[in-house]
Motif scaffolding. Structure first.
Motif, PDB file in Angstrom:
ATOM      1  N   ALA A 190       0.841  -1.215   0.000  1.00 23.66           N
ATOM      2  CA  ALA A 190       0.000   0.000   0.000  1.00 23.66           C
ATOM      3  C   ALA A 190       0.869   1.256   0.000  1.00 23.66           C
ATOM      4  N   ALA A 191       1.945   1.228   0.796  1.00 23.39           N
ATOM      5  CA  ALA A 191       2.832   2.404   0.873  1.00 23.39           C
ATOM      6  C   ALA A 191       3.573   2.603  -0.451  1.00 23.39           C
ATOM      7  N   ALA A 192       4.000   1.491  -1.065  1.00 18.85           N
ATOM      8  CA  ALA A 192       4.694   1.592  -2.362  1.00 18.85           C
ATOM      9  C   ALA A 192       3.740   2.148  -3.415  1.00 18.85           C
ATOM     10  N   GLU A 193       2.483   1.681  -3.376  1.00 19.97           N
ATOM     11  CA  GLU A 193       1.494   2.193  -4.336  1.00 19.97           C
ATOM     12  C   GLU A 193       1.252   3.683  -4.129  1.00 19.97           C
ATOM     13  N   ALA A 194       1.279   4.111  -2.874  1.00 16.13           N
ATOM     14  CA  ALA A 194       1.056   5.534  -2.570  1.00 16.13           C
ATOM     15  C   ALA A 194       2.183   6.386  -3.159  1.00 16.13           C
ATOM     16  N   VAL A 195       3.428   5.888  -3.078  1.00 15.65           N
ATOM     17  CA  VAL A 195       4.575   6.634  -3.628  1.00 15.65           C
ATOM     18  C   VAL A 195       4.425   6.791  -5.143  1.00 15.65           C
ATOM     19  N   LEU A 196       3.809   5.783  -5.773  1.00 16.00           N
ATOM     20  CA  LEU A 196       3.698   5.789  -7.240  1.00 16.00           C
ATOM     21  C   LEU A 196       2.277   6.093  -7.728  1.00 16.00           C
ATOM     22  N   ALA A 197       1.453   6.631  -6.827  1.00 16.78           N
ATOM     23  CA  ALA A 197       0.036   6.839  -7.184  1.00 16.78           C
ATOM     24  C   ALA A 197      -0.135   7.930  -8.234  1.00 16.78           C
ATOM     25  N   ASP A 198       0.685   8.973  -8.180  1.00 17.59           N
ATOM     26  CA  ASP A 198       0.475  10.109  -9.082  1.00 17.59           C
ATOM     27  C   ASP A 198       1.677  10.268 -10.014  1.00 17.59           C
ATOM     28  N   LEU A 199       1.470   9.958 -11.286  1.00 17.96           N
ATOM     29  CA  LEU A 199       2.556  10.106 -12.270  1.00 17.96           C
ATOM     30  C   LEU A 199       2.351  11.345 -13.144  1.00 17.96           C
ATOM     31  N   SER A 200       1.337  12.137 -12.789  1.00 22.14           N
ATOM     32  CA  SER A 200       0.941  13.229 -13.701  1.00 22.14           C
ATOM     33  C   SER A 200       1.968  14.363 -13.773  1.00 22.14           C
ATOM     34  N   THR A 201       2.929  14.385 -12.858  1.00 19.73           N
ATOM     35  CA  THR A 201       3.935  15.464 -12.902  1.00 19.73           C
ATOM     36  C   THR A 201       5.221  15.010 -13.595  1.00 19.73           C
ATOM     37  N   LEU A 202       5.287  13.742 -13.978  1.00 20.80           N
ATOM     38  CA  LEU A 202       6.529  13.203 -14.550  1.00 20.80           C
ATOM     39  C   LEU A 202       6.749  13.679 -15.984  1.00 20.80           C
ATOM     40  N   LYS A 203       8.015  13.846 -16.329  1.00 11.65           N
ATOM     41  CA  LYS A 203       8.407  14.201 -17.698  1.00 11.65           C
ATOM     42  C   LYS A 203       9.033  12.967 -18.345  1.00 11.65           C
ATOM     43  N   VAL A 204       8.391  12.492 -19.382  1.00 15.28           N
ATOM     44  CA  VAL A 204       8.748  11.208 -19.983  1.00 15.28           C
ATOM     45  C   VAL A 204      10.169  11.158 -20.547  1.00 15.28           C
ATOM     46  N   MET A 205      10.519  12.128 -21.378  1.00 10.68           N
ATOM     47  CA  MET A 205      11.797  12.034 -22.098  1.00 10.68           C
ATOM     48  C   MET A 205      13.017  12.109 -21.178  1.00 10.68           C
ATOM     49  N   PRO A 206      13.069  13.036 -20.214  1.00 11.62           N
ATOM     50  CA  PRO A 206      14.226  13.019 -19.307  1.00 11.62           C
ATOM     51  C   PRO A 206      14.348  11.687 -18.567  1.00 11.62           C
ATOM     52  N   LEU A 207      13.203  11.119 -18.139  1.00 10.53           N
ATOM     53  CA  LEU A 207      13.246   9.835 -17.418  1.00 10.53           C
ATOM     54  C   LEU A 207      13.832   8.733 -18.306  1.00 10.53           C
ATOM     55  N   LEU A 208      13.364   8.656 -19.539  1.00 14.02           N
ATOM     56  CA  LEU A 208      13.857   7.622 -20.455  1.00 14.02           C
ATOM     57  C   LEU A 208      15.344   7.804 -20.748  1.00 14.02           C
ATOM     58  N   GLN A 209      15.746   9.055 -20.990  1.00 11.32           N
ATOM     59  CA  GLN A 209      17.153   9.310 -21.313  1.00 11.32           C
ATOM     60  C   GLN A 209      18.066   8.960 -20.150  1.00 11.32           C
ATOM     61  N   ILE A 210      17.670   9.381 -18.947  1.00  9.96           N
ATOM     62  CA  ILE A 210      18.518   9.099 -17.773  1.00  9.96           C
ATOM     63  C   ILE A 210      18.643   7.597 -17.573  1.00  9.96           C
ATOM     64  N   PHE A 211      17.497   6.905 -17.683  1.00 10.89           N
ATOM     65  CA  PHE A 211      17.525   5.466 -17.414  1.00 10.89           C
ATOM     66  C   PHE A 211      18.338   4.711 -18.473  1.00 10.89           C
ATOM     67  N   LEU A 212      18.168   5.094 -19.748  1.00  9.38           N
ATOM     68  CA  LEU A 212      18.837   4.339 -20.816  1.00  9.38           C
ATOM     69  C   LEU A 212      20.281   4.764 -21.044  1.00  9.38           C
ATOM     70  N   PHE A 213      20.528   6.084 -20.966  1.00  8.16           N
ATOM     71  CA  PHE A 213      21.828   6.573 -21.440  1.00  8.16           C
ATOM     72  C   PHE A 213      22.731   7.164 -20.356  1.00  8.16           C
ATOM     73  N   ALA A 214      22.160   7.417 -19.179  1.00  2.89           N
ATOM     74  CA  ALA A 214      23.012   8.017 -18.144  1.00  2.89           C
ATOM     75  C   ALA A 214      23.226   7.056 -16.986  1.00  2.89           C
ATOM     76  N   THR A 215      22.754   5.798 -17.156  1.00  6.20           N
ATOM     77  CA  THR A 215      22.934   4.796 -16.101  1.00  6.20           C
ATOM     78  C   THR A 215      24.215   4.023 -16.394  1.00  6.20           C
ATOM     79  N   VAL A 216      25.041   3.852 -15.391  1.00  2.00           N
ATOM     80  CA  VAL A 216      26.286   3.092 -15.592  1.00  2.00           C
ATOM     81  C   VAL A 216      25.933   1.607 -15.638  1.00  2.00           C
ATOM     82  N   THR A 217      26.384   0.933 -16.704  1.00  4.82           N
ATOM     83  CA  THR A 217      26.086  -0.522 -16.786  1.00  4.82           C
ATOM     84  C   THR A 217      27.374  -1.319 -16.687  1.00  4.82           C
TER      85      THR A 217
END
Length: 528
Positions: free
Chosen positions: A501-528
């Motif tokens: 329930a607490a985890a769902e609460a943290v992720l309940a509202d995605l309406s403020t997220l910006k898609v492209m920065p999130l995708l870029q950081i995850f794909l291209f700025a993450t050290v693998t």
């Protein structure tokens, strides 16, 4: 030998496309144009074939044919080996086909039991008075308040997830004993999914050094650096009317003013008079006949889009599109490359007699809870009902059907779930293990986002930027990448929660997220 096989595959693909285009209106239009051109002085008898080809090229018909071929290549899978049975084109893995079959039986049973409980027929002809009334309020069906309290959605995404969690490959020795081969997530089938280096390669145009709408059009970036030029290129692509160029172009995002036209070009939708007529025929079918699925559609719109801050204004459009969609038998074509099979019903009193079997609903698709959210975002782009309808239908038969059927396709929901879990497990192992330990398996939270292609969860401008990339790459894999990126973005907060329930609460509202920065950081700025 290899070369010979490639040639055979190519000639098979060409034969399949020619066969499909032969019955299209484009074919008859091309014939008419070619016939008409015979009267032109520049067409000579001794070079007839070449002259007609040149005429079709200069008059723009060659480009239309190219777009139609490109569209076929995007939608239909390449032909299987000539000796392969037809069900292989639907789904090559037998255990996936069986699982999909038993899931369909469950859905049909749920629908039939609702019929019996409520004593409502699956279909009935409307009395004349009711037909007139529906026709009069066609553009304001949202004002209607039928009593739908007894109707329930046939299934919701969480029911579907339970089915996917129980999927097993019988040929894969996995035992019940935990071992290093066990996947720690909920999906326990061995499918090949891309890792981050492969995803970087696949989504290379989303890289940090490439201009992106969704990042480089923010107010802090001067428009002359990227935005102005990108808009100019977009206008050129539209002038050229080239589907392949449009698909490549939208990988960097669509300018808002050009999006509707660019998507229509990629999907090869031109809204010809015959398309408008076809839509009107579907509408008259809705007026004449009442189906049980109509009540499911009403109920779904009332439960989802009508309560959404972005989409409630489109309620009437949603009814129109979805009611017509349920009557559209052309949708049945997609079952040739979908693992699903359209449900059958029998004319009353003729149960079991195949000659009295009909597909039900006529399009073969039973709507589930949240189905109307596939249409809602498109209402921002298209205000003409027949165009909106065609765009949605094409989006459905290219992409959305994969989100609610069991298959091994890379864009199918099973692969997306596995890709999501694998990305999290590989790149955020501590977070994944923590959530698993507290009984908050990440997929239980992200599944509903992916099944709806994030519609209803992201702000609309962000959702459209995401769907740009789905169209650009002709793939739904980006949904799994974004779901993992959202968890990565909220990782610090999620490490502190102690319950689902607490985890769902943290992720309940995605309406403020910006898609492209999130995708870029995850794909291209993450050290693998």
């Amino acid at each position: 030998m290899m070369m010979l096989e490639q040639d055979t595959g190519l000639s098979l693909a060409i034969a399949q496309i020619v066969q499909r285009l032969k019955g299209s209106s484009l074919h008859s239009q091309l014939e008419r144009q070619a016939r008409g051109s015979l009267h032109k002085p520049e067409i000579k008898l001794d070079s007839l074939k070449e002259d007609i080809k040149e005429f079709l090229k200069t008059s723009g018909w060659e480009k239309r044919l190219q777009n139609a071929v490109y569209s076929e290549l995007n939608v239909f899978p390449s032909p299987c080996h000539p000796a392969a049975p037809p069900e292989h084109m639907k789904e090559p893995l037998v255990y996936m086909r069986k699982a999909q079959g038993s899931w369909e039986k469950r859905i049909l049973k749920s629908l039939n039991s609702m019929c019996t409980e409520l004593s409502i027929p699956l279909a009935r002809k409307r009395p004349i008075g009711e037909q007139k009334e529906l026709l009069n309020k066609w553009n304001e069906m949202g004002t209607d308040e039928p009593d739908l309290s007894l109707f329930r959605p046939v299934y919701a995404p969480k029911d579907f997830l339970e089915v996917l969690m129980n999927l097993r490959n019988p040929n894969y020795e996995n035992g019940d004993q935990p071992s290093f081969r066990n996947h720690l997530g909920l999906i326990q089938v061995p499918l090949k999914v891309k890792d981050i280096p492969e995803l970087r390669d696949y989504f290379s145009e989303l890289g940090l050094n490439t201009g992106q709408l969704g990042i480089d059009d923010s107010t802090q970036v001067p428009p002359e650096l990227f935005e102005n030029e990108h808009v100019r290129v977009g206008q050129t692509v539209l002038t050229e009317q080239d589907s392949a160029a449009a698909q490549q172009y939208v990988r960097q995002g669509c300018p808002t003013a050009l999006r509707a036209e660019l998507w229509a070009l990629i999907l090869n939708i031109s809204n010809q008079p015959e398309d408008i007529l076809y839509y009107e025929q579907l509408k008259s079918n809705v007026i004449q006949h009442d189906l049980l699925v109509d009540s499911l559609i009403y109920k779904d719109v009332k439960l989802t889009a009508s309560n959404d801050d972005y989409y409630f204004v489109f309620e009437d459009y949603l009814y129109q599109v979805l009611l017509c969609f349920s009557r559209d038998t052309s949708v049945l074509e997609h079952f040739s490359y979908s693992s699903a099979t359209p449900p059958k019903s029998y004319i009353r009193g003729k149960l079991g007699l195949e000659e009295y079997a009909v597909f039900y609903p006529p399009n073969g698709v039973i709507p589930f809870h949240g189905f109307s959210m596939y249409v809602a975002p498109l209402c921002f782009l298209y205000h003409e009902p027949s165009k909106l309808y065609q765009i949605f239908r094409e989006m459905y038969v290219r992409f959305f059907f994969r989100l609610h059927s069991i298959s091994s396709h890379p864009s199918g929901i099973v692969s997306l779930c596995l890709l999501f879990e694998t990305l999290l497990q590989t790149h955020l192992p501590q977070l994944f293990y923590h959530l698993r330990e507290i009984g908050a398996q990440p997929l239980r939270i992200s599944f509903k986002w992916m099944v709806r292609a994030f519609s209803g969860y992201l702000a609309t401008d962000q959702l459209l930027l995401l769907w740009d990339r789905i169209l650009g790459y002709n793939s739904l894999e980006i949904l799994a990448v974004l779901a993992a990126a959202v968890f990565a973005f909220r990782a610090v907060n999620l490490m502190e929660v102690t319950s689902l329930a607490a985890a769902e609460a943290v992720l309940a509202d995605l309406s403020t997220l910006k898609v492209m920065p999130l995708l870029q950081i995850f794909l291209f700025a993450t050290v693998t």
